[in-house]
Design an enzyme around this catalytic site. Structure first.
Site, PDB file in Angstrom:
ATOM      1  N   ASP A  13     -43.850 -42.628 -57.617  1.00 32.22           N
ATOM      2  CA  ASP A  13     -45.013 -42.088 -56.894  1.00 32.22           C
ATOM      3  C   ASP A  13     -45.039 -40.569 -56.858  1.00 32.22           C
ATOM      4  O   ASP A  13     -45.507 -39.962 -55.890  1.00 32.22           O
ATOM      5  CB  ASP A  13     -45.064 -42.651 -55.452  1.00 32.22           C
ATOM      6  CG  ASP A  13     -45.108 -44.161 -55.443  1.00 32.22           C
ATOM      7  OD1 ASP A  13     -45.701 -44.732 -56.370  1.00 32.22           O
ATOM      8  OD2 ASP A  13     -44.538 -44.767 -54.512  1.00 32.22           O
ATOM      9  N   LYS A  16     -47.497 -39.171 -61.344  1.00 32.35           N
ATOM     10  CA  LYS A  16     -47.545 -39.302 -62.814  1.00 32.35           C
ATOM     11  C   LYS A  16     -48.972 -39.592 -63.287  1.00 32.35           C
ATOM     12  O   LYS A  16     -49.420 -39.065 -64.307  1.00 32.35           O
ATOM     13  CB  LYS A  16     -46.611 -40.441 -63.269  1.00 32.35           C
ATOM     14  CG  LYS A  16     -45.156 -40.215 -62.881  1.00 32.35           C
ATOM     15  CD  LYS A  16     -44.295 -41.417 -63.202  1.00 32.35           C
ATOM     16  CE  LYS A  16     -44.546 -42.632 -62.346  1.00 32.35           C
ATOM     17  NZ  LYS A  16     -44.198 -42.521 -60.920  1.00 32.35           N
ATOM     18  N   GLY A  40     -48.246 -48.097 -59.439  1.00 32.41           N
ATOM     19  CA  GLY A  40     -49.577 -47.809 -58.906  1.00 32.41           C
ATOM     20  C   GLY A  40     -49.827 -46.338 -59.156  1.00 32.41           C
ATOM     21  O   GLY A  40     -49.222 -45.489 -58.510  1.00 32.41           O
ATOM     22  N   HIS A  41     -50.668 -46.035 -60.131  1.00 30.11           N
ATOM     23  CA  HIS A  41     -50.888 -44.643 -60.536  1.00 30.11           C
ATOM     24  C   HIS A  41     -52.288 -44.212 -60.096  1.00 30.11           C
ATOM     25  O   HIS A  41     -53.290 -44.747 -60.561  1.00 30.11           O
ATOM     26  CB  HIS A  41     -50.724 -44.507 -62.058  1.00 30.11           C
ATOM     27  CG  HIS A  41     -49.317 -44.749 -62.497  1.00 30.11           C
ATOM     28  ND1 HIS A  41     -48.893 -44.639 -63.794  1.00 30.11           N
ATOM     29  CD2 HIS A  41     -48.197 -45.074 -61.789  1.00 30.11           C
ATOM     30  CE1 HIS A  41     -47.599 -44.894 -63.866  1.00 30.11           C
ATOM     31  NE2 HIS A  41     -47.155 -45.162 -62.663  1.00 30.11           N
ATOM     32  N   GLN A 223     -42.498 -45.826 -62.350  1.00 30.88           N
ATOM     33  CA  GLN A 223     -41.335 -45.709 -61.457  1.00 30.88           C
ATOM     34  C   GLN A 223     -40.723 -44.302 -61.581  1.00 30.88           C
ATOM     35  O   GLN A 223     -41.384 -43.393 -62.028  1.00 30.88           O
ATOM     36  CB  GLN A 223     -40.279 -46.794 -61.749  1.00 30.88           C
ATOM     37  CG  GLN A 223     -40.718 -48.198 -61.378  1.00 30.88           C
ATOM     38  CD  GLN A 223     -41.642 -48.856 -62.362  1.00 30.88           C
ATOM     39  OE1 GLN A 223     -41.329 -48.973 -63.514  1.00 30.88           O
ATOM     40  NE2 GLN A 223     -42.789 -49.310 -61.908  1.00 30.88           N
TER      41      GLN A 223
HETATM   42  P1  GDP Z   1     -47.609 -42.155 -59.409  1.00 30.76           P
HETATM   43  O1  GDP Z   1     -47.180 -43.548 -59.174  1.00 30.76           O
HETATM   44  O2  GDP Z   1     -46.492 -41.271 -59.861  1.00 30.76           O
HETATM   45  O3  GDP Z   1     -48.796 -42.050 -60.341  1.00 30.76           O
HETATM   46  O4  GDP Z   1     -48.082 -41.572 -58.001  1.00 30.76           O
HETATM   47  P2  GDP Z   1     -48.990 -42.338 -56.904  1.00 30.76           P
HETATM   48  O5  GDP Z   1     -50.393 -42.330 -57.375  1.00 30.76           O
HETATM   49  O6  GDP Z   1     -48.394 -43.633 -56.526  1.00 30.76           O
HETATM   50  O7  GDP Z   1     -48.789 -41.394 -55.657  1.00 30.76           O
HETATM   51  C1  GDP Z   1     -49.136 -40.058 -55.696  1.00 30.76           C
HETATM   52  C2  GDP Z   1     -50.115 -39.777 -54.556  1.00 30.76           C
HETATM   53  O8  GDP Z   1     -50.246 -38.388 -54.386  1.00 30.76           O
HETATM   54  C3  GDP Z   1     -51.516 -40.279 -54.855  1.00 30.76           C
HETATM   55  O9  GDP Z   1     -52.140 -40.627 -53.636  1.00 30.76           O
HETATM   56  C4  GDP Z   1     -52.195 -39.058 -55.459  1.00 30.76           C
HETATM   57  O10 GDP Z   1     -53.611 -39.083 -55.342  1.00 30.76           O
HETATM   58  C5  GDP Z   1     -51.596 -37.979 -54.634  1.00 30.76           C
HETATM   59  N1  GDP Z   1     -51.461 -36.674 -55.276  1.00 30.76           N
HETATM   60  C6  GDP Z   1     -51.040 -36.362 -56.531  1.00 30.76           C
HETATM   61  N2  GDP Z   1     -50.916 -35.025 -56.658  1.00 30.76           N
HETATM   62  C7  GDP Z   1     -51.278 -34.498 -55.493  1.00 30.76           C
HETATM   63  C8  GDP Z   1     -51.317 -33.163 -54.985  1.00 30.76           C
HETATM   64  O11 GDP Z   1     -50.978 -32.201 -55.647  1.00 30.76           O
HETATM   65  N3  GDP Z   1     -51.709 -33.011 -53.695  1.00 30.76           N
HETATM   66  C9  GDP Z   1     -52.073 -34.047 -52.903  1.00 30.76           C
HETATM   67  N4  GDP Z   1     -52.462 -33.790 -51.657  1.00 30.76           N
HETATM   68  N5  GDP Z   1     -52.027 -35.323 -53.331  1.00 30.76           N
HETATM   69  C10 GDP Z   1     -51.624 -35.534 -54.597  1.00 30.76           C
HETATM   70  P1  IMO Z   2     -44.873 -45.965 -59.719  1.00 31.16           P
HETATM   71  O1  IMO Z   2     -45.050 -46.120 -61.199  1.00 31.16           O
HETATM   72  C1  IMO Z   2     -42.356 -46.471 -56.209  1.00 31.16           C
HETATM   73  C2  IMO Z   2     -39.513 -49.807 -56.276  1.00 31.16           C
HETATM   74  C3  IMO Z   2     -39.765 -50.901 -55.261  1.00 31.16           C
HETATM   75  C4  IMO Z   2     -38.348 -51.362 -55.008  1.00 31.16           C
HETATM   76  C5  IMO Z   2     -37.704 -51.255 -56.370  1.00 31.16           C
HETATM   77  C6  IMO Z   2     -37.634 -52.556 -57.152  1.00 31.16           C
HETATM   78  O2  IMO Z   2     -46.125 -46.123 -58.942  1.00 31.16           O
HETATM   79  O3  IMO Z   2     -44.120 -44.715 -59.417  1.00 31.16           O
HETATM   80  P2  IMO Z   2     -39.488 -53.963 -58.433  1.00 31.16           P
HETATM   81  O4  IMO Z   2     -40.773 -54.573 -57.950  1.00 31.16           O
HETATM   82  O5  IMO Z   2     -39.664 -52.943 -59.514  1.00 31.16           O
HETATM   83  O6  IMO Z   2     -38.465 -54.987 -58.773  1.00 31.16           O
HETATM   84  O7  IMO Z   2     -38.910 -53.176 -57.145  1.00 31.16           O
HETATM   85  O8  IMO Z   2     -38.488 -50.313 -57.116  1.00 31.16           O
HETATM   86  N1  IMO Z   2     -40.652 -49.474 -57.147  1.00 31.16           N
HETATM   87  C7  IMO Z   2     -41.435 -48.395 -56.998  1.00 31.16           C
HETATM   88  N2  IMO Z   2     -41.443 -47.436 -56.054  1.00 31.16           N
HETATM   89  N3  IMO Z   2     -43.229 -46.397 -57.225  1.00 31.16           N
HETATM   90  C8  IMO Z   2     -43.216 -47.334 -58.201  1.00 31.16           C
HETATM   91  O9  IMO Z   2     -43.976 -47.240 -59.310  1.00 31.16           O
HETATM   92  C9  IMO Z   2     -42.313 -48.417 -58.087  1.00 31.16           C
HETATM   93  N4  IMO Z   2     -42.067 -49.510 -58.840  1.00 31.16           N
HETATM   94  C10 IMO Z   2     -41.036 -50.140 -58.264  1.00 31.16           C
HETATM   95  O10 IMO Z   2     -40.360 -50.399 -54.096  1.00 31.16           O
HETATM   96  O11 IMO Z   2     -37.704 -50.448 -54.148  1.00 31.16           O
HETATM   97 MG    MG Z   3     -47.257 -44.997 -57.655  1.00 26.59          MG
END
Ligand code: GDP
Ligand code: IMO
Ligand code: MG
Length: 427
Positions: A13, A16, A40-41, A223
């Site tokens: 998270d 990416k 979840g991107h 991840q």
């Molecule tokens: P990912 O899994 O690495 O793609 O990241 P996620 O989407 O799960 O979580 C990143 C969160 O941070 C999302 O809610 C994005 O919309 C938010 N986000 C990303 N970059 C920024 C930033 O520079 N500032 C803020 N406020 N939110 C951001």
């Molecule tokens: P993105 O791509 C954050 C974590 C789960 C758990 C562990 C194992 O959005 O960054 P799994 O379901 O993979 O067997 O769970 O990995 N986990 C993540 N945490 N972002 C993710 O993906 C994750 N994908 C798995 O919360 O701790």
């Molecule tokens: Mg994510």
């Protein structure tokens, strides 16, 4: 033939999705190479706000092929739903491609993920319960069913029969739950196969063709490094490699062809699921980061643990990935903070260490040693040039560069595509 791998540098998270959506403007191919719908991107761009689980974050560019690579495990139902939702929101998915080598998540994987988690009791990993671990376990145990198998219904039936017989023994005799019906699973997956067939193909050739034409290829990580089955906080980890090394295998690109490895770090750190995180803040500061950063799971909605930036973990992550540069996201979350902390070492058994321990028992005992820096206490989300940033924000970034020995290429100051500062070139 620039190939940029975009890698989660912490516990997932990191942003990416945002970074890939931004960089994909110049790319002709984007490949997701690991994980599955545990990812979840979030992407915020002129089309709106999206949470992508399987479809690569380059899908918003019509000229860009978006490949779900061989290293991904695919839940076809989730993928079909994602395609439908994108189409409903006017996002064209005709450039989506599914590697015929990608393994599928089957109904027994999801059941077993839940049953295994329940049986771990207080030692549960906190998985997403999406069948990811059982699907990757089957892949290496050679009990997997691959996307390409859906294209030959007779062979698929034979393979499913063999595998499901074994799974039903586990489900009924070990867990005491009902067996799955071969007919039902077969019929359902044949329907998925019919729907997904136009997307399923061999993918290494098209990547090679792009490289030979000097077109840019992005490898989209899922991840984060600290969830890697080898280098993460095992067993509180995921089941496929989110590392730069994993990007080569999971996309089908030789490591010598990767030109840059961009590590994506949040300006702080978060974690969802169980397992240690030395800089976790179980106080008002942690709550403030969570609220300002909306730190709730993109997929599961679970509150994320939040803490200060951990430079010990970041150095480790830089080492095992060979980052050529970093993207620092969510810097704006600190806009109201008078004081910031960075963890520069750990205290373990009375001694100071600066390496990330391989054992979680040791990591659980590590006490962070902090360095304090002043905050900037002014909004920065509208800024687009590095020089515009307040001196305290630049000082913070410079210190991260020093501590990780990794130059910062990008700074993200908001969730939208354009809320980004390019500090230095990635390539
Ligand atoms: P990912 O899994 O690495 O793609 O990241 P996620 O989407 O799960 O979580 C990143 C969160 O941070 C999302 O809610 C994005 O919309 C938010 N986000 C990303 N970059 C920024 C930033 O520079 N500032 C803020 N406020 N939110 C951001
Ligand atoms: P993105 O791509 C954050 C974590 C789960 C758990 C562990 C194992 O959005 O960054 P799994 O379901 O993979 O067997 O769970 O990995 N986990 C993540 N945490 N972002 C993710 O993906 C994750 N994908 C798995 O919360 O701790
Ligand atoms: Mg994510």
């Amino acid at each position: 033939m620039p190939v940029i791998a975009v890698i989660g540098a912490q516990w997932g998270d990191e942003g990416k999705g945002k970074v890939v959506d931004l960089l994909a403007e110049k790319a002709r191919v984007v490949v997701r190479f690991s994980g599955g719908d545990n990812a979840g991107h979030t992407v915020v761009n002129p089309y709106g706000e999206f949470r992508l689980q399987l479809v690569p974050s380059g899908i918003f560019y019509r000229e860009t092929a978006c490949i779900i690579g061989n290293g991904v495990v695919i839940n076809p139902a989730v993928l079909i739903d994602e395609i439908d939702q994108l189409n409903q929101r006017s996002v064209d998915t005709s450039n989506l491609v599914i590697s015929d080598r990608a393994n599928l998540i089957m109904p027994y994987h999801i059941l077993l993920d839940g049953l295994e988690e329940d049986s771990r009791g207080g030692k549960a990993i906190g998985t997403m319960r999406r069948g990811i671990g059982p699907a990757f376990a089957d892949k290496v145990a050679r009990y997997g069913i691959r996307a390409g198998d859906l294209l030959d219904k007779e062979a698929f039936l034979e393979r499913l029969r063999l595998i499901l017989d074994g799974k039903n023994i586990i489900l009924t005799k070990i867990y005491g739950v009902s067996p799955l019906s071969l007919d039902e699973v077969y019929t359902q997956y044949c329907q998925y196969g019919e729907r997904l067939a136009p997307y399923i193909r061999e993918t290494t050739i098209m990547i090679e063709e792009a490289l030979n034409k000097e077109e840019m290829v992005l490898l989209e990580g899922a991840q984060g490094t600290l969830l890697d089955p080898d280098f993460g906080t095992y067993p509180y980890a995921t089941s496929s490699s989110p590392l730069a090394g994993g990007s080569s295998v999971g996309a089908g690109i030789g490591p010598t062809r990767i030109s840059a490895v961009l590590g994506v770090f949040k300006a702080y750190i978060t974690r969802v699921g169980a397992g240690p995180m030395p800089t976790e803040l179980k106080d008002a500061t942690g709550d403030l980061i969570r609220e300002r950063g909306h730190e709730y799971g993109t997929v599961s909605g679970r509150p994320r643990d939040c803490g200060w930036f951990d430079a010990v973990a970041a150095r480790f992550s830089t080492r095992v990935n060979g980052f050529t540069g970093a993207a620092i996201t969510n810097l704006d979350i600190f806009d109201t903070f008078p004081l910031l902390k960075i963890c520069v070492g750990y205290k373990l058994h009375g001694e100071t260490i600066d390496n990330f321990p391989s054992s979680i028992a040791a990591l659980e005992k590590c006490q962070p040693i902090y360095e304090e820096l002043p905050g900037w206490q002014t909004p920065i989300s509208h800024m687009r040039e590095y020089e515009q940033l307040p001196p305290q924000a630049r000082q913070y970034i410079a210190r991260l560069e020093e501590l990780t020995s990794c130059p910062v290429n990008l700074i993200s100051v908001g969730s939208a595509r354009e809320q980004t500062i390019q500090k230095t070139a990635i390539l």
